[in-house]
Design a protein around this motif. Sequence first.
Motif, PDB file in Angstrom:
ATOM      1  N   ASP A  65      25.802  25.458 -40.132  1.00 20.32           N
ATOM      2  CA  ASP A  65      25.283  26.278 -41.224  1.00 20.32           C
ATOM      3  C   ASP A  65      24.460  25.472 -42.224  1.00 20.32           C
ATOM      4  O   ASP A  65      24.417  25.786 -43.406  1.00 20.32           O
ATOM      5  CB  ASP A  65      26.435  26.985 -41.936  1.00 20.32           C
ATOM      6  CG  ASP A  65      27.087  28.026 -41.042  1.00 20.32           C
ATOM      7  OD1 ASP A  65      26.364  28.921 -40.576  1.00 20.32           O
ATOM      8  OD2 ASP A  65      28.299  27.927 -40.790  1.00 20.32           O
ATOM      9  N   HIS A  83      29.697  35.260 -41.491  1.00 23.41           N
ATOM     10  CA  HIS A  83      30.796  34.673 -42.259  1.00 23.41           C
ATOM     11  C   HIS A  83      31.413  35.697 -43.209  1.00 23.41           C
ATOM     12  O   HIS A  83      32.640  35.732 -43.389  1.00 23.41           O
ATOM     13  CB  HIS A  83      30.293  33.463 -43.048  1.00 23.41           C
ATOM     14  CG  HIS A  83      30.106  32.232 -42.227  1.00 23.41           C
ATOM     15  ND1 HIS A  83      31.143  31.630 -41.543  1.00 23.41           N
ATOM     16  CD2 HIS A  83      28.999  31.491 -41.969  1.00 23.41           C
ATOM     17  CE1 HIS A  83      30.692  30.564 -40.910  1.00 23.41           C
ATOM     18  NE2 HIS A  83      29.396  30.454 -41.150  1.00 23.41           N
ATOM     19  N   PRO A 104      34.154  28.262 -45.433  1.00 24.35           N
ATOM     20  CA  PRO A 104      32.800  28.525 -44.919  1.00 24.35           C
ATOM     21  C   PRO A 104      31.749  27.982 -45.891  1.00 24.35           C
ATOM     22  O   PRO A 104      31.710  28.368 -47.062  1.00 24.35           O
ATOM     23  CB  PRO A 104      32.743  30.052 -44.831  1.00 24.35           C
ATOM     24  CG  PRO A 104      34.168  30.488 -44.783  1.00 24.35           C
ATOM     25  CD  PRO A 104      34.924  29.505 -45.610  1.00 24.35           C
TER      26      PRO A 104
END
Length: 446
Positions: free
Chosen positions: A136, A156, A291
């Motif tokens: 990411d 996500h 995340p």
Amino acid sequence: MVLQRGLFSIYQVHATTQATGHVRTPRRSTTREDDMAMTLTREQLLIDLYAAWHMARRHKVTKHYVRVFDRHTDRNLQAICDALFTRDYHPEPSSCFIVDRPKKREVFAAQFSDRVVHHYYYNQTHRIFERTFIEDSYSCIQGRGTHYGIERLKQHIKTESQNYSRKCWALSLDIRGYFMHIDRMILNDIAIGTLRRMATHRTDACNGQTWADVVDVDFLCWLTEQIVMIDPKTSCKIVGKPEEWQGLDYNKSLFHTPDGCGLPIGNLTSQLLSNVYLNEFDQEYIKRGVPCIRYADDIVLLAKSKRASMRLLESSTKYLEEKLKLTVNRDKSRTVSVFAIQNFKFLGFALGRNGSGIYVRVHPKSWKKFKSKLKTLSSRKKCQSIKPSLEEIKVYARGWLNYYGIASMRNNIEDINGWLYHRIRMCIWKQWKKPKTKNGLILSPM
């Protein structure tokens, strides 16, 4: 300009393999000190520099500095090769100037010979560094762009909100003057440590080659230090008037940064190395199970509750300021619901939610900038001739729509189209100087 005949065919093959991104089998002599180390030869270095020169001059062949270099291409590349091979290379002073688009910023432009070295360094190292990046991280990585980043963000959010059944909170971090406050000593240690650590890793799962079999790691570590540790302010040439620096944010200029800090905006290596620097932060939060979505210094951390996002704000600020010596702008860093269209913004986009899930919107601030630019391009003072103005509007609108094309914006586009049509008619009306012409065209039968 004529290339040496003996190098031309090899250079063409090398340039092709660089473009495809595949690791080539290098024409180098290897010295197996520990059955892995390899030594770069001068012949291969020169071949690689020809490929780097080809990439550095791409889309710039009409520039004066490129023409000057190309008058004696072979001699200039031989000189660069000698300096690198003997490890006597030192970057030349840069040119410093101010640009206003898309926003005001200070740029340090390296000399063309140094740009060739930057492309050489990028060609040799970017795949090694990118192998260590998280999935990411999107800035300046082939195959990962803005649209890919937005789609990953949606995935996500779907996971964190348990298929949209719960709220999802985002921590949006703002780093004050990121490029200007990178600690070059810390960056140098991170980059060299990464190169040495990756030396024993395979280049590809399908073969047994390691990176140490393909590149001279010791040479790249030395070159890393030459590129990273140089102070761009040293003997730089100021292009423009001092008044042009007025209005530039204090934290956006290298002339106001502490000693040993700052990477020059405008260098290819700065884009790559800025990702290497923040990769330490990415890896830390991936280990914690958070995340982490990042585009350059635009960072978003996702959490399942507001309280959890507030804890992330404190811990991430502490990590960035203590470990990486960066400064977090607490006024602009915030925790918000990902569906708060007025507050949450990532790469110019916002998110909305409906019965079928989430969809992408253009953020209101992005709409405002778009309309403001169109207003400037279609102003009556600028539209002295309508055809060039229409061409400018078309080029700008096409680029904007390509960037924001994944967003839902049909109604907004129809409104702006009608507004723009009215402004273009206004420009045409102004060009008809004589009232007689205006009345004649209005009253003439269609």
